[in-house]
Design an enzyme around this catalytic site. Structure first.
Site, PDB file in Angstrom:
ATOM      1  N   GLU A 103       0.798  -1.228   0.000  1.00  0.00           N
ATOM      2  CA  GLU A 103       0.000   0.000   0.000  1.00  0.00           C
ATOM      3  C   GLU A 103       0.836   1.286   0.000  1.00  0.00           C
ATOM      4  O   GLU A 103       0.569   2.196   0.770  1.00  0.00           O
ATOM      5  CB  GLU A 103      -0.946  -0.008   1.216  1.00  0.00           C
ATOM      6  CG  GLU A 103      -1.903  -1.163   1.193  1.00  0.00           C
ATOM      7  CD  GLU A 103      -2.821  -1.219   2.413  1.00  0.00           C
ATOM      8  OE1 GLU A 103      -4.032  -1.407   2.206  1.00  0.00           O
ATOM      9  OE2 GLU A 103      -2.336  -1.097   3.560  1.00  0.00           O
TER      10      GLU A 103
HETATM   11  C1  ACM Z   1      -2.119  -5.496   4.195  1.00  0.00           C
HETATM   12  O1  ACM Z   1      -3.181  -5.965   4.630  1.00  0.00           O
HETATM   13  N1  ACM Z   1      -2.015  -4.204   3.930  1.00  0.00           N
HETATM   14  C2  ACM Z   1      -0.981  -6.346   3.930  1.00  0.00           C
END
Ligand code: ACM
Length: 662
Positions: A306
């Site tokens: 992310e």
């Molecule tokens: C995640 O759940 N951002 C690895």
């Protein structure tokens, strides 16, 4: 030979062993019982024997006369011998197989490594039960040959979003050992907290943790405790995104102007390390050097998930760097970063693990990819020769039913992997993200469902009977509580707080029919932050609400067995309990402001139960209801499905089935 599928009704083990032959007869326990070690007498094994004796004695109330593991047993005294060929390495791929022979004369457990013996000892303990005539305790006679299907069987604990004190980790390691999980993936840093003492960069924990961090001494003790149970500890320091807490002390790690403070809100935030500065890598070189001194495992998790590329792409210096290095986009820049970090790790003899975002075309081999956004990365990594672990479908923080996780298999024929590629699928990990849990509630979100995942990762692929799993899980859950986990008893604490000291009986009855909302839905119902209370009804509620689950299966079997009276009676008893509960709840709601939010939910349960009773009566009388009745009931049941206080009634569908007449 009984392999997979259902296990005999009185054996409540989990995970089910690979090969089992059950025979008649029992080995009966008495106070002369002792465990003796043959072969490699490692410290790990002798400590495990002492623990096993203690657990058996606690479970049976027997006062054992002999010390454990003190040498050969006198021939006349039956007991248990444990024989390990050698000391095992707490490392990926170590041999964890074992053989177990229980006869009327005693128990013999043998394994290539002491870690295999530890796995077998958990099986032995799970086999212990009271005799059918309650005359004592013993073990069924059988032969087991057991080995794991996957070598990487993990549990992620997020200690960043809410700090999880050492006690939480210790007791969860005991729970993991009980169900043969062998990797603690410790998520130690994120936007909301940096949780490890760093002596090289003391402002990491100093300004990034509110004082809630593990000292290096605590880390060493936890790693040793895990190793004593044959469990690897893989640390995760998430980078280059999810780093706000690092920036509180070291804003020079990013390209953006500070100052930065620990993030208090949940979600994905844009601050990221600057992958173009030499100083970033000098920092990481020293930081990783320090941390690999604390974490001996060969694998080191660098997160990589992310990352918002936009802030990078708005920085002229970064754009110039990208142009110079021929990096086309933010993903290319992240790969550039990942490869540099991989080199640093290699210089410290560590292999890199990362979330599936790091699997870009430019990534070199040698990394392990943790697939969380889907299964595609798992397949791609395995076919590109990289290790792969599955977490998609194992997000236990999303409070889904255990059956959902249980049927999620890391390796299925439709993945079309060759045998060599399939061998790259190392296993999986349950992920306990901690936005919506504290030390008080975290066990109840991990257990017992993680045991179902542990079985998926250990047992043969054809062990998939959901009813049998639920039956065994009930018993395993109690055993996990006895091992020190708080997933059952914490509910009492929460309920007593909610009830302002009054009797919690009615609250317990309500909770038996209620589950927390699933997936990410709870986040959409309120703006939760680090400081939000997690002590409300939604925190006391658990997925797979037990009476709800039993009620659903009672209804299923009554409807398919077309109306056996005994089934109807059990259904009616439960419905009467729920129907009458609201009246008992009202005084509680009147004295506890925290319970005001569930008044309508409680009255809906009562009303729904009344519908259920009427529906059962219609069925028993053979006289179908008027259409107007059915329409009204279905409309109301639909309205009641709306969550309140972030929980929902978990029995409406079963009542709807009762109401809809054939
Ligand atoms: C995640 O759940 N951002 C690895």
């Amino acid at each position: 030979m009984l392999t997979g599928g259902q296990t005999p009704a009185r054996i409540d083990w989990m995970p089910v062993p690979a090969e089992v032959r059950v025979r008649t007869g029992r080995f009966s326990l008495d106070s002369s019982f002792a465990v003796t070690i043959e072969g490699a007498a490692t410290d790990r094994l002798s400590r495990a024997c002492v623990r096993l004796m203690r657990r058996i004695s606690d479970r049976t109330g027997l006062f054992f006369e002999r010390e454990s593991a003190t040498g050969a047993l006198p021939l006349s005294a039956p007991g248990m011998t444990v024989a390990a060929g050698r000391e095992g390495r707490v490392a990926l791929g170590e041999d964890e197989s074992y053989s177990l022979e229980i006869s009327a004369d005693g128990i013999r457990l043998s394994a290539v490594t002491d870690i295999g013996c530890l796995r077998g000892m958990e099986t032995v303990f799970q086999l212990l039960n009271a005799d059918a005539d309650a005359s004592g305790y013993g073990f069924p006679c059988l032969t087991v040959r057991d080995r794991p299907r996957f070598q990487w069987r993990g549990l992620l604990i997020d200690a960043s979003r809410h700090f999880m004190p050492p006690d939480v980790i210790y007791r969860n390691l005991d729970g993991m050992a009980a169900v043969k999980l062998n990797v603690l993936h410790w998520h130690l840093s994120d936007d909301q907290g940096f949780r490890v003492e760093s002596r090289t960069f003391p402002k990491l924990h100093g300004l990034g943790s509110d004082g809630l961090f593990y000292s290096q001494e605590e880390i060493r003790r936890i790693v040793a405790y895990a190793s004593d149970r044959g469990i690897r500890v893989v640390p995760e320091f998430d980078m280059p995104g999810h780093v706000t807490s690092w920036l509180a002390g070291y804003p020079e790690l990013t390209h953006r102007p500070g100052p930065f403070r620990i993030e208090r809100r949940w979600g994905v935030w844009s601050p990221a390390m600057d992958p173009t500065r030499k100083s970033t890598y000098r920092f990481l070189e020293r930081f990783i050097g320090e941390m690999t001194g604390l974490f001996p495992d060969e694998y080191f998790h660098i997160g990589g998930d992310e990352v918002e590329g936009k802030p990078w792409m708005e920085d002229p210096d970064i754009l110039a760097y990208m142009k110079k290095h021929g990096l086309p986009d933010a993903a290319g820049l992240q790969t550039h970063f990942t490869l540099r970090v991989q080199k640093i790790l290699a210089s410290h003899r560590r292999k890199m693990v990362g979330w599936d975002e790091i699997l870009t075309p430019g990534l070199l081999s040698g990394a392990v990819i943790q697939s969380w956004r889907g299964r595609e990365a798992l397949v791609e990594a395995a076919s590109r020769g990289m290790g792969a672990i599955l977490s998609n479908g194992y997000y236990i923080d999303l409070v889904q039913p255990s059956a959902f996780h249980y049927l999620n298999d890391p390796l299925t024929p439709d993945m079309n992997l060759s045998e060599a590629e399939a061998a790259n699928v190392l296993g999986g990990e349950a992920t306990m993200w901690a936005e919506l849990v504290t030390a008080e509630t975290v066990d109840s979100r991990i257990w017992p469902r993680a045991a179902a995942i542990a079985e998926r990762l250990w047992s043969p692929a054809d062990v998939r009977d959901i009813g049998d799993m639920h039956r065994r899980l009930r018993s395993v859950s109690l055993s996990l509580e006895q091992a020190g986990l708080t997933h059952i008893r914490n509910r009492g604490v929460l309920m007593r707080r909610l009830a302002e000291g009054a009797d919690t009986g009615p609250l317990e009855t309500l909770l038996s029919a209620v589950e927390p909302v699933k997936n990410y839905r709870r986040h959409s119902m309120r703006p939760f932050t680090t400081f939000s209370p997690l002590t409300r009804i939604a925190d006391a509620a658990v997925p797979d609400a037990e009476d709800g689950l039993l009620f659903r299966s009672l209804v299923e079997s009554w409807l398919t067995e077309s109306g056996a009276d005994s089934g109807a009676e059990a259904i009616r008893r439960q419905l009467i309990l729920w129907r009458d509960n609201h009246e008992a709840m009202l005084p509680l709601i009147r004295r506890s402001p925290m319970l005001a939010e569930i008044e309508s939910l409680s009255s809906d349960l009562s009303e729904a139960a009344e519908f259920g009773l009427q529906a059962v009566d219609f069925r028993l009388s053979g006289r179908p209801p008027e259409k107007e009745w059915t329409d009204r009931i279905l409309l109301r049941l639909g309205e009641m499905a709306e969550p309140r206080a972030e929980v929902e009634l978990a029995v409406l569908e079963a009542i709807r089935k009762l109401a809809v007449q054939p």
